[in-house]
Design an enzyme around this catalytic site. Structure first.
Site, PDB file in Angstrom:
ATOM      1  CB  SER A  12      -0.927  -0.008   1.219  1.00 59.79           C
ATOM      2  OG  SER A  12      -1.728   1.138   1.240  1.00 59.79           O
ATOM      3  NE  ARG A  35       1.361   4.645  10.097  1.00 58.76           N
ATOM      4  CZ  ARG A  35       1.356   3.385   9.596  1.00 58.76           C
ATOM      5  NH1 ARG A  35       0.236   2.725   9.492  1.00 58.76           N
ATOM      6  NH2 ARG A  35       2.472   2.821   9.225  1.00 58.76           N
ATOM      7  CG  HIS A  38      -1.868   3.232   4.759  1.00 58.74           C
ATOM      8  ND1 HIS A  38      -2.253   2.696   5.970  1.00 58.74           N
ATOM      9  CD2 HIS A  38      -1.623   2.186   3.940  1.00 58.74           C
ATOM     10  CE1 HIS A  38      -2.247   1.383   5.877  1.00 58.74           C
ATOM     11  NE2 HIS A  38      -1.867   1.041   4.665  1.00 58.74           N
TER      12      HIS A  38
END
Length: 196
Positions: A12, A35, A38
């Site tokens: 990812s 993050r 994500h």
């Protein structure tokens, strides 16, 4: 913190970085941006998030020294799996001019005092209440979501001068707020180039 990264997460991040160059961000800013993206699969956060690297360095040190982590809702707490959190929403009651979320922030501050990291991903009124307290936070991750009060509460956070991670738009939520905290939690050292 020793953390084993699952191959799906590695892939990812590889795909994220193939679509968006994040190499120009300082280390902790990059960790938070990546993050959050994500967690939401939303590349627009790269231009929507607002934070200061120096404040993140200080917050990172406080977090790893054991500063308390306070969350506004259990959904944020559920996303922070490697650290105990304080959430007082179950104990809170609404009253005239006071939402349950705002009361929960008051109760949490009475419990933890100054120096905590505050992670607000749901209720703009929780963020608004925090700004009325003399909480002296290590960091406020203020990413409440919604069309009523979210933009205004995040703008007030940025104007407050408190160390913060916020964003400009209505976007936010529990997943992205916990992701921002996890970025600091998982990052091994404030000046490391390891960001995933």
């Amino acid at each position: 913190m020793n953390r084993v990264v699952h191959p799906i997460e590695e892939e990812s991040y590889r795909r994220l970085r193939a679509r968006l160059d994040t190499s120009h961000f300082p280390p902790l800013t990059r960790a938070v941006v990546e993050r959050v993206i994500h967690s939401a699969a939303d590349l627009e956060y790269a231009n929507d998030l607002v934070m200061d690297e120096g404040e993140l360095v200080t917050a990172h040190a406080a977090l790893h020294a054991g500063a308390p982590v306070v969350v506004d809702v259990e959904m944020v707490a559920a996303g922070i799996t490697r650290r105990e959190t304080v959430c007082r929403l179950r104990d809170a009651v609404a009253g005239p001019g006071l939402t349950r979320s705002a009361h929960a922030i008051r109760l949490a501050y009475e419990q933890v005092g100054p120096g905590a990291l505050w992670v607000i991903g749901n209720a703009p009124t929780a963020l608004e209440e925090l700004l009325t307290l003399d909480a002296a936070p290590a960091l406020v991750i203020g990413l409440p979501v919604g069309f009523v009060g979210a933009v205004e509460s995040k703008a007030a956070l940025r104007m407050s001068g408190l160390p913060a991670v916020s964003n400009v738009s209505e976007k936010g939520g529990s997943a992205v707020a916990s992701a921002a905290l996890n970025a600091l939690l998982y990052h091994p050292a404030a000046h490391s180039e390891e960001n995933a």
